[in-house]
Write a protein that holds these residues in place. Structure first.
Motif, PDB file in Angstrom:
ATOM      1  N   GLU A  30       2.744  57.445 -19.021  1.00 57.11           N
ATOM      2  CA  GLU A  30       2.369  57.941 -20.359  1.00 57.11           C
ATOM      3  C   GLU A  30       0.858  58.159 -20.456  1.00 57.11           C
ATOM      4  OE1 GLU A  30       4.038  54.991 -22.874  1.00 57.11           O
ATOM      5  OE2 GLU A  30       6.044  55.894 -22.863  1.00 57.11           O
TER       6      GLU A  30
ATOM      7  N   GLU B  68      13.030  49.844 -18.289  1.00 57.32           N
ATOM      8  CA  GLU B  68      12.432  50.887 -19.110  1.00 57.32           C
ATOM      9  C   GLU B  68      12.045  52.006 -18.147  1.00 57.32           C
ATOM     10  OE1 GLU B  68       9.510  51.193 -22.933  1.00 57.32           O
ATOM     11  OE2 GLU B  68       8.910  49.828 -21.347  1.00 57.32           O
ATOM     12  N   MET B  69      12.487  53.207 -18.463  1.00 55.56           N
ATOM     13  CA  MET B  69      12.241  54.334 -17.564  1.00 55.56           C
ATOM     14  C   MET B  69      11.419  55.388 -18.279  1.00 55.56           C
ATOM     15  SD  MET B  69      15.044  56.854 -15.776  1.00 55.56           S
ATOM     16  CE  MET B  69      15.722  55.681 -14.630  1.00 55.56           C
ATOM     17  N   SER B  70      10.399  55.855 -17.581  1.00 54.79           N
ATOM     18  CA  SER B  70       9.588  56.928 -18.131  1.00 54.79           C
ATOM     19  C   SER B  70       9.606  58.072 -17.127  1.00 54.79           C
ATOM     20  CB  SER B  70       8.160  56.418 -18.341  1.00 54.79           C
ATOM     21  OG  SER B  70       7.418  57.372 -19.042  1.00 54.79           O
TER      22      SER B  70
ATOM     23  N   SER C 225       2.052  48.072 -15.791  1.00 57.60           N
ATOM     24  CA  SER C 225       3.270  48.776 -16.208  1.00 57.60           C
ATOM     25  C   SER C 225       3.304  50.212 -15.683  1.00 57.60           C
ATOM     26  CB  SER C 225       3.340  48.783 -17.741  1.00 57.60           C
ATOM     27  OG  SER C 225       4.220  49.799 -18.175  1.00 57.60           O
TER      28      SER C 225
ATOM     29  N   VAL D  80       5.517  52.484 -16.721  1.00 55.38           N
ATOM     30  CA  VAL D  80       5.788  53.351 -17.870  1.00 55.38           C
ATOM     31  C   VAL D  80       4.472  53.706 -18.562  1.00 55.38           C
ATOM     32  CG1 VAL D  80       6.816  53.375 -20.180  1.00 55.38           C
ATOM     33  CG2 VAL D  80       8.145  52.569 -18.218  1.00 55.38           C
ATOM     34  N   GLU D  81       3.625  52.704 -18.718  1.00 52.01           N
ATOM     35  CA  GLU D  81       2.321  52.958 -19.342  1.00 52.01           C
ATOM     36  C   GLU D  81       1.487  53.919 -18.497  1.00 52.01           C
ATOM     37  OE1 GLU D  81       1.963  48.633 -21.453  1.00 52.01           O
ATOM     38  OE2 GLU D  81       0.195  49.374 -20.389  1.00 52.01           O
TER      39      GLU D  81
ATOM     40  N   ASP E 268      10.060  50.162 -15.174  1.00 52.21           N
ATOM     41  CA  ASP E 268       9.584  48.816 -15.499  1.00 52.21           C
ATOM     42  C   ASP E 268      10.779  47.940 -15.831  1.00 52.21           C
ATOM     43  OD1 ASP E 268       6.849  48.827 -15.219  1.00 52.21           O
ATOM     44  OD2 ASP E 268       6.534  49.767 -17.176  1.00 52.21           O
TER      45      ASP E 268
ATOM     46  N   THR F 284      10.367  58.377 -22.529  1.00 51.68           N
ATOM     47  CA  THR F 284      10.574  56.980 -22.127  1.00 51.68           C
ATOM     48  C   THR F 284      11.809  56.445 -22.830  1.00 51.68           C
ATOM     49  OG1 THR F 284       8.203  56.674 -21.850  1.00 51.68           O
ATOM     50  CG2 THR F 284       9.522  54.685 -22.061  1.00 51.68           C
TER      51      THR F 284
ATOM     52  N   LEU G 251      17.784  59.235 -21.839  1.00 56.23           N
ATOM     53  CA  LEU G 251      16.744  60.270 -21.764  1.00 56.23           C
ATOM     54  C   LEU G 251      17.356  61.652 -21.970  1.00 56.23           C
ATOM     55  CD1 LEU G 251      14.675  58.944 -18.725  1.00 56.23           C
ATOM     56  CD2 LEU G 251      13.850  59.176 -21.065  1.00 56.23           C
TER      57      LEU G 251
ATOM     58  N   SER H 235       8.404  62.234 -16.183  1.00 52.55           N
ATOM     59  CA  SER H 235       7.493  63.342 -16.492  1.00 52.55           C
ATOM     60  C   SER H 235       7.965  64.570 -15.730  1.00 52.55           C
ATOM     61  CB  SER H 235       6.074  62.975 -16.085  1.00 52.55           C
ATOM     62  OG  SER H 235       5.255  64.116 -16.163  1.00 52.55           O
TER      63      SER H 235
END
Lengths: 370, 377
Positions: free
Chosen positions: A141, A51-53, A135, A137-138, A44, A69, A82, A55
């Motif tokens: 998550e 912003e990086m998420s 988003s 990232v959302e 994002d 994240t 991270l 998994s």
């Protein structure tokens, strides 16, 4: 003896070629048990940075996925951050299967992200790319729970798409289309609230559902197509076999679809328009009980619906001025002023008349009551 | 001069393995820039200039005396002053080219596999290995090429087969008659790569001469062009002409996506590392070619049959040449973007001047001389 000694002296040098040294003789080796394979990445835009998420996917014995994240000034800085969150494991990005881009990141940073993947010796251009409405990232998550995670959700989604003859486009395909001066289509998804999804197996995890296609231009995300326009785009490229469509209340499954787009030229060889000739065959799965139309009427209704979907996709492309349907290739094939058309295509395209003709046939139209 | 011969098979293997290095440096970027999606077809017209240069090399070979290479012939035909000057020019170019190959090979390795490293270490280590191979008997290097050839071509074939599923036919279409002219222009990089084989004429004195150079080289030439054409076909098919032309190392980016199911999810490091072997062979051969070009200038005997560490019989020159290559490769510090310009434009252009231009000019200016000289073959 002398030869053997020479070989003995030289052999250690070859270790440097194999990468065991990186300027110094330190080792880069990491035990495989310590490698944490990242399988899905969400990006994002956050302020001036990203912003990086990430998994890791479900672990052995259904261990929950590791989801982390971090926000940073750029992708590499986010990766470093991270890694700092996970000192016991080496995060490895060589097996990322899905890259999710949030709306803002897709709008502002698409080319930067594609260039980053190209330069990265670890990331792959074959990674599947999806645009998240909202988003990313959302989404990463929210879709992760105890029994499932975003990678499992996306893998299931991909299987579903494949069954309907639609692939999730890779970074390579998107970058290739953009580099050829076209627009590109990319599957758009959104997350549904876990509490509203009765059928969600894991009550804690949100579902990820497809919501048509996102249109990408050279500068990034241009717009989203409605599901009908997305279907029209898929019909134009001749791929949506197995897709379920609803026509006049009847449920039809598309069995085959072939669309040929060709240029129309005047006697001087100048381009006057495009013609899309689509032949589509569908199987009747279900029709309403009160339906008393003949199968020929259903043929006509399907043809009309397909014509509308294709025309809708073409109209959207022309309104946006973004040739995500690759109509240019058809327009360049024939005629006399190809070079001129190639150069002036962005100006020609929005006003170019496109005629759509559809030949539709519905199979399995027999009925027990007849 | 009683010189140890290398067989024609070994000589052909040395040329084939060496040319794989410039092949993947120039292809597919350069033909794609010129011919777009028709780049893979450019291999066909490239056969014309390459057959011509084979004919030219064959014609030179007919006038060479036993044990004599291109260096000796140039000196005889151009005279002691002009001949020496031309040989120094060729020698200097070949040494620079070897240095450039080392540097660009190291840059490729660093960019694609080891981003946290510097290129100098790879360049220096590879040069040490190259120098040791060049100081040894030519036969040993040529025999190494015989071993490497099937390995490298098998790797190419494996990449081709494993990437085939990623090829999108729409990236290769449409091809019309209008693509003929760009495809013709796209033949230039193919012709440049192949013509680098002409440098090996400096080593002709060590090889049992074939009766017909064209007949001897036609098969490998066609195979080499087919391999180059297939590389372009596949890379353009996978990425499309726009992206294939924009990527710095499209072939190596393509192999990043190759997986052998879950058993071997990534194989690119092995393939990229294998290409160091092609750089190694080209560098060794260029060092030897440069030595054969500069040896007649100083009137030095052939270096064969002398211990590796000895400095006698003119072997000091080989050490000096290796040092020059090292200096060239280390001094060649340009940013990646400029490196692409050097790699795609400047070096190929100069190489063409030396091969097509230089050798043709030699043939033309020696016309008078040839009237009084009977071919030896």
């Amino acid at each position: 003896m002398r030869r053997a000694l020479t070989i003995l002296y030289v052999l250690p040098l070859t270790l440097c070629l194999a990468g065991c040294g990186s300027g110094s003789m330190r080792t880069d080796r990491t035990d495989i048990e310590r490698l944490m394979l990242i399988q899905t990445m969400g990006l994002d835009r956050k302020g001036e940075g990203v912003e990086m998420s990430v998994s890791s996917g479900l672990g052995p014995e259904d261990r929950p996925a590791l989801v982390m994240t971090a926000a940073a000034s750029g992708m590499e800085a986010a990766i470093q951050r991270l890694q700092a969150y996970s000192p016991e494991n080496q995060l490895f990005y060589g097996h990322v299967q899905y890259l999710l881009l949030g709306e803002e990141a897709a709008k502002e940073d698409l080319q930067a992200i594609l260039a980053w993947v190209d330069r990265s010796p670890v990331m792959r251009m074959g990674t599947a790319m999806l645009i998240v409405k909202g988003s990313a990232v959302e989404a990463v998550e929210a879709a992760s729970g105890e029994a499932t995670d975003i990678t499992a959700r996306l893998a299931s989604l991909e299987r579903g798409q494949r069954a309907r003859g639609q692939d999730i486009h890779s970074l390579r395909e998107v970058a290739g289309a953009l580099a050829n001066g076209q627009g590109a289509l990319c599957l758009a998804v959104e997350t549904t609230d876990a509490e509203d999804e009765v059928l969600t197996q894991d009550k804690q995890a949100a579902a990820v559902v497809p919501v048509g296609c996102a249109v990408l231009g050279p500068d990034g995300l241009v717009d989203f197509l409605t599901p009908e326009q997305s279907l029209g785009a898929e019909l134009l490229t001749g791929r949506p076999v197995g897709t379920l469509v609803s026509v006049d209340g009847a449920a039809l499954e598309l069995l085959s679809c072939e669309t040929e787009v060709s240029g129309r030229f005047d006697e001087n060889g100048a381009l006057t328009g495009l013609a899309a000739d689509c032949t589509v065959r569908a199987g009747l799965l279900e029709k309403p009980l009160d339906h008393d139309e003949s199968s020929q009427d259903l043929d006509g209704a399907l043809a009309q619906a397909v014509r509308g979907w294709i025309a809708g996709a073409v109209e959207k492309a022309q309104t946006l001025g973004c040739d995500f349907l690759d109509l240019r290739t058809a327009a360049m094939d024939g005629g006399s002023d190809r070079a001129l058309r190639m150069e002036a295509w962005p100006e020609i395209f929005p006003a170019l008349p496109v005629t759509v003709t559809v030949n539709a046939a519905v199979d399995r139209s027999y009925d027990l009551s007849e | 001069m009683d010189q140890p011969l290398i067989t024609r098979k070994q000589f052909a293997a040395a040329i084939a393995v060496s040319l794989l290095s410039p092949m993947l440096r120039l292809l597919p970027n350069a033909p794609v820039h010129l011919a777009g999606r028709a780049a893979w077809l450019s291999a066909i017209p490239a056969l014309g200039p390459l057959v011509l240069i084979c004919l030219l090399m064959g014609a030179f070979r007919r006038y060479m005396r036993p044990g004599e290479g291109m260096g000796g012939l140039m000196l005889r035909w151009l005279g002691p002053v002009a001949g020496r000057a031309v040989l120094i020019l060729y020698g200097a170019w070949l040494l620079f080219y070897a240095g450039f190959i080392l540097r660009s090979g190291a840059d490729r390795l660093v960019s694609t596999v080891y981003p946290s490293s510097g290129p100098w270490l790879f360049a220096a280590v590879l040069l040490i290995l190259c120098a040791l191979a060049a100081l040894g008997p030519l036969r040993a290097a040529a025999r190494t090429a015989v071993l490497l050839r099937p390995v490298l071509f098998a790797a190419l074939a494996a990449v081709f087969l494993l990437s085939l599923s990623n090829v999108r036919p729409e990236n290769l279409k449409p091809l019309t008659a209008r693509d003929a002219l760009p495809a013709l222009a796209g033949a230039c990089p193919f012709a440049t790569v192949g013509a680098a084989g002409a440098y090996f004429s400096f080593l002709s004195g060590y090889v049992d001469p074939p009766k017909s150079a064209v007949r001897w080289l036609l098969g490998p030439l066609v195979l080499g062009l087919a391999a180059g054409g297939l590389i372009c076909f596949e890379v353009v098919g996978v990425f499309g002409p726009g992206l294939a032309g924009a990527l710095m190392y499209p072939f190596f980016v393509m192999i990043r996506d190759i997986s052998l199911s879950d058993v071997l999810p990534r194989i690119e490091a092995v393939i990229i590392a294998l290409w160091v072997l092609a750089d190694f062979m080209l560098c060794v051969m260029l060092l030897r070619c440069a030595h054969e070009a500069l040896r007649p200038v100083f009137g030095l005997p052939a270096p064969e049959g002398v211990p590796m560490r000895a400095l006698g019989r003119g072997r000091w020159l080989l050490w000096l040449e290796a040092a020059s290559v090292l200096v060239c490769s280390l001094a060649f510090t340009v940013p990646a973007r400029e490196m692409a310009v050097w790699s795609d434009k400047i070096v190929p252009l100069v190489s063409d001047i030396f091969t097509y231009g230089g050798f043709t000019l030699l043939w033309l200016v020696s016309a008078r001389r040839r009237k009084y000289e009977r071919p030896t073959l």
